[in-house]
Design a protein around this motif. Structure first.
Motif, PDB file in Angstrom:
ATOM      1  N   GLU A   1       1.226  -1.168  -0.428  1.00 33.94           N
ATOM      2  CA  GLU A   1       0.104  -0.221   0.080  1.00 33.94           C
ATOM      3  C   GLU A   1       0.628   1.512  -0.095  1.00 33.94           C
ATOM      4  O   GLU A   1       0.329   2.088  -0.779  1.00 33.94           O
ATOM      5  CB  GLU A   1      -0.687  -0.238   1.235  1.00 33.94           C
ATOM      6  CG  GLU A   1      -2.122  -1.374   0.795  1.00 33.94           C
ATOM      7  CD  GLU A   1      -2.933  -1.043   2.494  1.00 33.94           C
ATOM      8  OE1 GLU A   1      -2.469   0.145   3.201  1.00 33.94           O
ATOM      9  OE2 GLU A   1      -3.587  -2.350   2.681  1.00 33.94           O
ATOM     10  N   ILE A   2       1.644   1.406   0.617  1.00 31.09           N
ATOM     11  CA  ILE A   2       2.773   2.250   0.552  1.00 31.09           C
ATOM     12  C   ILE A   2       3.368   2.414  -0.314  1.00 31.09           C
ATOM     13  O   ILE A   2       3.606   4.199  -1.284  1.00 31.09           O
ATOM     14  CB  ILE A   2       4.006   2.233   2.301  1.00 31.09           C
ATOM     15  CG1 ILE A   2       3.270   2.651   2.751  1.00 31.09           C
ATOM     16  CG2 ILE A   2       4.650   3.207   1.877  1.00 31.09           C
ATOM     17  CD1 ILE A   2       4.360   1.493   4.614  1.00 31.09           C
TER      18      ILE A   2
ATOM     19  N   LYS B   1       2.258   9.348  -1.726  1.00 32.89           N
ATOM     20  CA  LYS B   1       3.439   9.471  -0.520  1.00 32.89           C
ATOM     21  C   LYS B   1       5.193  10.185  -1.075  1.00 32.89           C
ATOM     22  O   LYS B   1       4.868   9.712  -2.479  1.00 32.89           O
ATOM     23  CB  LYS B   1       3.374   8.649   0.805  1.00 32.89           C
ATOM     24  CG  LYS B   1       2.387   8.813   1.405  1.00 32.89           C
ATOM     25  CD  LYS B   1       2.483   8.772   2.575  1.00 32.89           C
ATOM     26  CE  LYS B   1       0.812   8.055   3.339  1.00 32.89           C
ATOM     27  NZ  LYS B   1       0.852   7.403   4.952  1.00 32.89           N
ATOM     28  N   GLY B   2       5.057  10.722  -0.305  1.00 34.06           N
ATOM     29  CA  GLY B   2       6.699  11.010  -1.040  1.00 34.06           C
ATOM     30  C   GLY B   2       7.735   9.835  -1.112  1.00 34.06           C
ATOM     31  O   GLY B   2       7.709   8.804  -1.004  1.00 34.06           O
ATOM     32  N   LEU B   3       8.770  10.077  -2.602  1.00 30.84           N
ATOM     33  CA  LEU B   3       9.915   8.897  -2.438  1.00 30.84           C
ATOM     34  C   LEU B   3      10.168   8.194  -2.068  1.00 30.84           C
ATOM     35  O   LEU B   3      11.236   7.006  -1.858  1.00 30.84           O
ATOM     36  CB  LEU B   3      10.424   9.257  -4.128  1.00 30.84           C
ATOM     37  CG  LEU B   3       9.825   9.969  -5.466  1.00 30.84           C
ATOM     38  CD1 LEU B   3      10.707  10.409  -6.264  1.00 30.84           C
ATOM     39  CD2 LEU B   3       8.797   8.711  -5.783  1.00 30.84           C
ATOM     40  N   LYS B   4      10.932   9.249  -0.965  1.00 31.99           N
ATOM     41  CA  LYS B   4      11.505   8.148   0.125  1.00 31.99           C
ATOM     42  C   LYS B   4      10.753   7.171   0.814  1.00 31.99           C
ATOM     43  O   LYS B   4      11.400   5.705   1.419  1.00 31.99           O
ATOM     44  CB  LYS B   4      11.815   9.329   1.054  1.00 31.99           C
ATOM     45  CG  LYS B   4      12.791   9.094   2.565  1.00 31.99           C
ATOM     46  CD  LYS B   4      13.172   9.722   2.788  1.00 31.99           C
ATOM     47  CE  LYS B   4      14.540   9.353   4.558  1.00 31.99           C
ATOM     48  NZ  LYS B   4      14.480  10.472   5.211  1.00 31.99           N
ATOM     49  N   THR B   5       9.657   7.833   1.387  1.00 33.36           N
ATOM     50  CA  THR B   5       8.949   6.327   1.951  1.00 33.36           C
ATOM     51  C   THR B   5       8.913   5.608   1.022  1.00 33.36           C
ATOM     52  O   THR B   5       8.428   3.961   1.304  1.00 33.36           O
ATOM     53  CB  THR B   5       7.653   7.270   2.105  1.00 33.36           C
ATOM     54  OG1 THR B   5       8.016   7.925   2.796  1.00 33.36           O
ATOM     55  CG2 THR B   5       6.787   6.315   2.935  1.00 33.36           C
ATOM     56  N   GLN B   6       8.902   6.339   0.094  1.00 32.44           N
ATOM     57  CA  GLN B   6       8.334   4.323  -0.713  1.00 32.44           C
ATOM     58  C   GLN B   6       9.708   3.302  -1.460  1.00 32.44           C
ATOM     59  O   GLN B   6       9.798   2.142  -1.010  1.00 32.44           O
ATOM     60  CB  GLN B   6       8.120   4.717  -2.706  1.00 32.44           C
ATOM     61  CG  GLN B   6       6.267   5.176  -2.704  1.00 32.44           C
ATOM     62  CD  GLN B   6       6.064   6.150  -3.818  1.00 32.44           C
ATOM     63  OE1 GLN B   6       6.672   6.641  -4.595  1.00 32.44           O
ATOM     64  NE2 GLN B   6       4.935   5.707  -4.419  1.00 32.44           N
ATOM     65  N   ARG B   7      10.534   4.307  -1.205  1.00 32.54           N
ATOM     66  CA  ARG B   7      12.060   4.135  -1.440  1.00 32.54           C
ATOM     67  C   ARG B   7      12.212   2.955   0.009  1.00 32.54           C
ATOM     68  O   ARG B   7      12.418   1.470  -0.255  1.00 32.54           O
ATOM     69  CB  ARG B   7      13.494   4.510  -1.950  1.00 32.54           C
ATOM     70  CG  ARG B   7      12.951   4.987  -3.370  1.00 32.54           C
ATOM     71  CD  ARG B   7      14.868   5.686  -2.894  1.00 32.54           C
ATOM     72  NE  ARG B   7      14.452   6.709  -2.294  1.00 32.54           N
ATOM     73  CZ  ARG B   7      14.242   7.925  -2.790  1.00 32.54           C
ATOM     74  NH1 ARG B   7      14.353   7.907  -4.110  1.00 32.54           N
ATOM     75  NH2 ARG B   7      14.882   9.069  -1.985  1.00 32.54           N
ATOM     76  N   GLU B   8      11.617   3.230   0.740  1.00 31.30           N
ATOM     77  CA  GLU B   8      12.073   2.791   2.541  1.00 31.30           C
ATOM     78  C   GLU B   8      11.306   1.352   2.233  1.00 31.30           C
ATOM     79  O   GLU B   8      11.923   0.683   2.670  1.00 31.30           O
ATOM     80  CB  GLU B   8      11.710   3.374   3.421  1.00 31.30           C
ATOM     81  CG  GLU B   8      13.145   4.673   3.638  1.00 31.30           C
ATOM     82  CD  GLU B   8      12.723   6.010   4.419  1.00 31.30           C
ATOM     83  OE1 GLU B   8      11.285   5.786   5.089  1.00 31.30           O
ATOM     84  OE2 GLU B   8      13.560   6.531   5.000  1.00 31.30           O
TER      85      GLU B   8
END
Length: 92
Positions: free
Chosen positions: A44-45, A50-57
């Protein structure tokens, strides 16, 4: 007539009692449910805006879960090979 009491297995001899018990009992139901729930939340994330940083994490965490599952599969494979060798040695 001698009676045999069931042997109580001591976990933690290698320092990882939870992993040792998991591999020995092969009771993965609870772990599978937790991993599936975590993976679904991470999906879902990664699909959110949401921000790319959150997706990468989230993708890194998903990869970590996959590697953990690979490790558990490898530990089971080693267990089966050791059991097979022990049976061969017992027959010799």
């Amino acid at each position: 007539m001698p009676t045999h009491s069931p042997q109580k297995t001591q976990y933690g001899q290698a320092g990882y009692p939870a992993i040792e018990k998991l591999i020995d009992t092969e009771d993965f139901d609870e772990l599978n449910a937790a991993f599936e729930a975590a993976y679904a939340q991470l999906m879902e994330i990664t699909n959110s805006k949401k921000g790319l940083k959150t997706q990468r994490e989230a993708k890194k965490i998903m990869k970590s879960l996959e590697l953990t599952l690979d490790l558990l599969r490898e530990l089971l494979s080693i267990k089966y090979r050791l059991q097979e060798q022990a049976q061969k040695n017992a027959k010799s």
